[in-house]
Design a protein around this motif. Structure first.
Motif, PDB file in Angstrom:
ATOM      1  N   ALA A  41      18.174 -20.654  11.550  1.00  0.00           N
ATOM      2  CA  ALA A  41      17.072 -21.119  10.711  1.00  0.00           C
ATOM      3  C   ALA A  41      17.665 -21.868   9.524  1.00  0.00           C
ATOM      4  N   THR A  42      16.866 -22.724   8.916  1.00  0.00           N
ATOM      5  CA  THR A  42      17.345 -23.460   7.747  1.00  0.00           C
ATOM      6  C   THR A  42      17.281 -22.563   6.515  1.00  0.00           C
ATOM      7  N   TRP A  43      18.076 -22.899   5.504  1.00  0.00           N
ATOM      8  CA  TRP A  43      18.088 -22.108   4.275  1.00  0.00           C
ATOM      9  C   TRP A  43      16.723 -22.088   3.596  1.00  0.00           C
ATOM     10  N   PRO A  44      16.013 -23.223   3.485  1.00  0.00           N
ATOM     11  CA  PRO A  44      14.685 -23.144   2.860  1.00  0.00           C
ATOM     12  C   PRO A  44      13.744 -22.175   3.589  1.00  0.00           C
ATOM     13  N   THR A  45      13.835 -22.111   4.910  1.00  0.00           N
ATOM     14  CA  THR A  45      13.004 -21.186   5.678  1.00  0.00           C
ATOM     15  C   THR A  45      13.398 -19.741   5.398  1.00  0.00           C
ATOM     16  N   ILE A  46      14.693 -19.462   5.414  1.00  0.00           N
ATOM     17  CA  ILE A  46      15.185 -18.106   5.145  1.00  0.00           C
ATOM     18  C   ILE A  46      14.767 -17.673   3.742  1.00  0.00           C
ATOM     19  N   ARG A  47      14.985 -18.537   2.783  1.00  0.00           N
ATOM     20  CA  ARG A  47      14.679 -18.203   1.392  1.00  0.00           C
ATOM     21  C   ARG A  47      13.179 -18.001   1.187  1.00  0.00           C
ATOM     22  N   ARG A  48      12.371 -18.874   1.785  1.00  0.00           N
ATOM     23  CA  ARG A  48      10.918 -18.759   1.646  1.00  0.00           C
ATOM     24  C   ARG A  48      10.424 -17.418   2.214  1.00  0.00           C
ATOM     25  N   GLU A  49      10.956 -17.043   3.370  1.00  0.00           N
ATOM     26  CA  GLU A  49      10.538 -15.777   3.982  1.00  0.00           C
ATOM     27  C   GLU A  49      10.959 -14.575   3.152  1.00  0.00           C
ATOM     28  N   LEU A  50      12.189 -14.566   2.673  1.00  0.00           N
ATOM     29  CA  LEU A  50      12.671 -13.422   1.910  1.00  0.00           C
ATOM     30  C   LEU A  50      12.107 -13.386   0.489  1.00  0.00           C
ATOM     31  N   ASP A  51      11.686 -14.553  -0.028  1.00  0.00           N
ATOM     32  CA  ASP A  51      11.043 -14.581  -1.350  1.00  0.00           C
ATOM     33  C   ASP A  51       9.661 -13.930  -1.321  1.00  0.00           C
ATOM     34  N   ARG A  52       9.108 -13.747  -0.143  1.00  0.00           N
ATOM     35  CA  ARG A  52       7.787 -13.121  -0.019  1.00  0.00           C
ATOM     36  C   ARG A  52       7.851 -11.603  -0.156  1.00  0.00           C
ATOM     37  N   LEU A  53       9.041 -11.068  -0.200  1.00  0.00           N
ATOM     38  CA  LEU A  53       9.232  -9.635  -0.397  1.00  0.00           C
ATOM     39  C   LEU A  53       9.139  -9.358  -1.903  1.00  0.00           C
ATOM     40  N   HIS A  54       8.205  -8.505  -2.288  1.00  0.00           N
ATOM     41  CA  HIS A  54       7.965  -8.247  -3.709  1.00  0.00           C
ATOM     42  C   HIS A  54       8.112  -6.764  -4.024  1.00  0.00           C
ATOM     43  N   LEU A  55       8.400  -6.482  -5.277  1.00  0.00           N
ATOM     44  CA  LEU A  55       8.531  -5.121  -5.777  1.00  0.00           C
ATOM     45  C   LEU A  55       7.423  -4.880  -6.792  1.00  0.00           C
ATOM     46  N   GLY A  56       6.597  -3.873  -6.526  1.00  0.00           N
ATOM     47  CA  GLY A  56       5.504  -3.540  -7.440  1.00  0.00           C
ATOM     48  C   GLY A  56       5.793  -2.238  -8.157  1.00  0.00           C
ATOM     49  N   THR A  57       5.384  -2.154  -9.410  1.00  0.00           N
ATOM     50  CA  THR A  57       5.538  -0.935 -10.202  1.00  0.00           C
ATOM     51  C   THR A  57       4.158  -0.334 -10.412  1.00  0.00           C
ATOM     52  N   PHE A  58       4.019   0.926 -10.041  1.00  0.00           N
ATOM     53  CA  PHE A  58       2.732   1.605 -10.126  1.00  0.00           C
ATOM     54  C   PHE A  58       2.881   2.852 -10.989  1.00  0.00           C
ATOM     55  N   THR A  59       1.923   3.027 -11.925  1.00  0.00           N
ATOM     56  CA  THR A  59       1.960   4.151 -12.841  1.00  0.00           C
ATOM     57  C   THR A  59       0.663   4.929 -12.722  1.00  0.00           C
ATOM     58  N   GLY A  60       0.779   6.240 -12.675  1.00  0.00           N
ATOM     59  CA  GLY A  60      -0.387   7.111 -12.606  1.00  0.00           C
ATOM     60  C   GLY A  60      -0.121   8.385 -13.358  1.00  0.00           C
ATOM     61  N   PRO A  61      -1.054   9.332 -13.269  1.00  0.00           N
ATOM     62  CA  PRO A  61      -0.881  10.591 -14.012  1.00  0.00           C
ATOM     63  C   PRO A  61       0.314  11.411 -13.526  1.00  0.00           C
ATOM     64  N   ALA A  62       0.726  11.225 -12.275  1.00  0.00           N
ATOM     65  CA  ALA A  62       1.859  11.986 -11.735  1.00  0.00           C
ATOM     66  C   ALA A  62       3.200  11.346 -12.063  1.00  0.00           C
ATOM     67  N   GLY A  63       3.192  10.088 -12.489  1.00  0.00           N
ATOM     68  CA  GLY A  63       4.440   9.411 -12.823  1.00  0.00           C
ATOM     69  C   GLY A  63       4.417   7.946 -12.428  1.00  0.00           C
ATOM     70  N   THR A  64       5.600   7.377 -12.278  1.00  0.00           N
ATOM     71  CA  THR A  64       5.753   5.956 -11.959  1.00  0.00           C
ATOM     72  C   THR A  64       6.610   5.819 -10.717  1.00  0.00           C
ATOM     73  N   PHE A  65       6.241   4.846  -9.865  1.00  0.00           N
ATOM     74  CA  PHE A  65       7.092   4.545  -8.727  1.00  0.00           C
ATOM     75  C   PHE A  65       7.109   3.050  -8.487  1.00  0.00           C
ATOM     76  N   ARG A  66       8.197   2.593  -7.888  1.00  0.00           N
ATOM     77  CA  ARG A  66       8.367   1.178  -7.555  1.00  0.00           C
ATOM     78  C   ARG A  66       8.442   1.076  -6.040  1.00  0.00           C
ATOM     79  N   ILE A  90      10.076   2.847  -0.878  1.00  0.00           N
ATOM     80  CA  ILE A  90       9.999   3.360  -2.254  1.00  0.00           C
ATOM     81  C   ILE A  90      11.392   3.222  -2.862  1.00  0.00           C
ATOM     82  N   VAL A  91      11.494   2.389  -3.883  1.00  0.00           N
ATOM     83  CA  VAL A  91      12.776   2.085  -4.495  1.00  0.00           C
ATOM     84  C   VAL A  91      13.121   3.086  -5.596  1.00  0.00           C
ATOM     85  N   GLU A  92      12.131   3.464  -6.376  1.00  0.00           N
ATOM     86  CA  GLU A  92      12.383   4.359  -7.510  1.00  0.00           C
ATOM     87  C   GLU A  92      11.163   5.233  -7.731  1.00  0.00           C
ATOM     88  N   LEU A  93      11.397   6.497  -8.015  1.00  0.00           N
ATOM     89  CA  LEU A  93      10.311   7.445  -8.259  1.00  0.00           C
ATOM     90  C   LEU A  93      10.645   8.233  -9.509  1.00  0.00           C
TER      91      LEU A  93
END
Length: 98
Positions: A41-66, A90-93
């Motif tokens: 695959a071309t680099w722009p294709t590889i990069r575009r696909e992997l750039d769609r992977l996102h990390l979200g941070t969520f906070t609630g009464p029990a704590g925070t997780f990413r 789950i990256v961090e809890l």
């Protein structure tokens, strides 16, 4: 080559910094070429696909997780071809301390 790597102008004055910059650019290009030849695959294709992977941070009464977004089939296939293990969902809890 600069378009693929998306470089900006860098103005180094010391010879050792110029050498280090050139080596880092060469290593980046080498990694891109390895990824392209391994995945067929071309680099722009590889990069575009992997750039769609996102990390979200969520906070609630029990704590925070990413948490990472769910891997698509294309992302999973790219990681498998590159022999890179899939990241954990789950990256961090962090429990809430009272």
């Amino acid at each position: 080559m600069k378009q693929i790597l998306d470089l900006r102008p860098v103005y180094h004055r010391l010879e050792e910094r110029i050498r280090a910059h050139v080596i880092l650019c060469w290593l980046a290009l080498l990694l891109i070429r390895i990824a392209e030849s391994t995945t067929q695959a071309t680099w722009p294709t590889i990069r575009r696909e992997l750039d769609r992977l996102h990390l979200g941070t969520f906070t609630g009464p029990a704590g925070t997780f990413r948490q990472l977004t769910e891997l698509t089939r294309t992302q999973r296939d790219l990681l498998n071809k590159l022999d890179i293990p899939a990241p954990k969902k789950i990256v961090e809890l962090t429990p809430e301390t009272r």
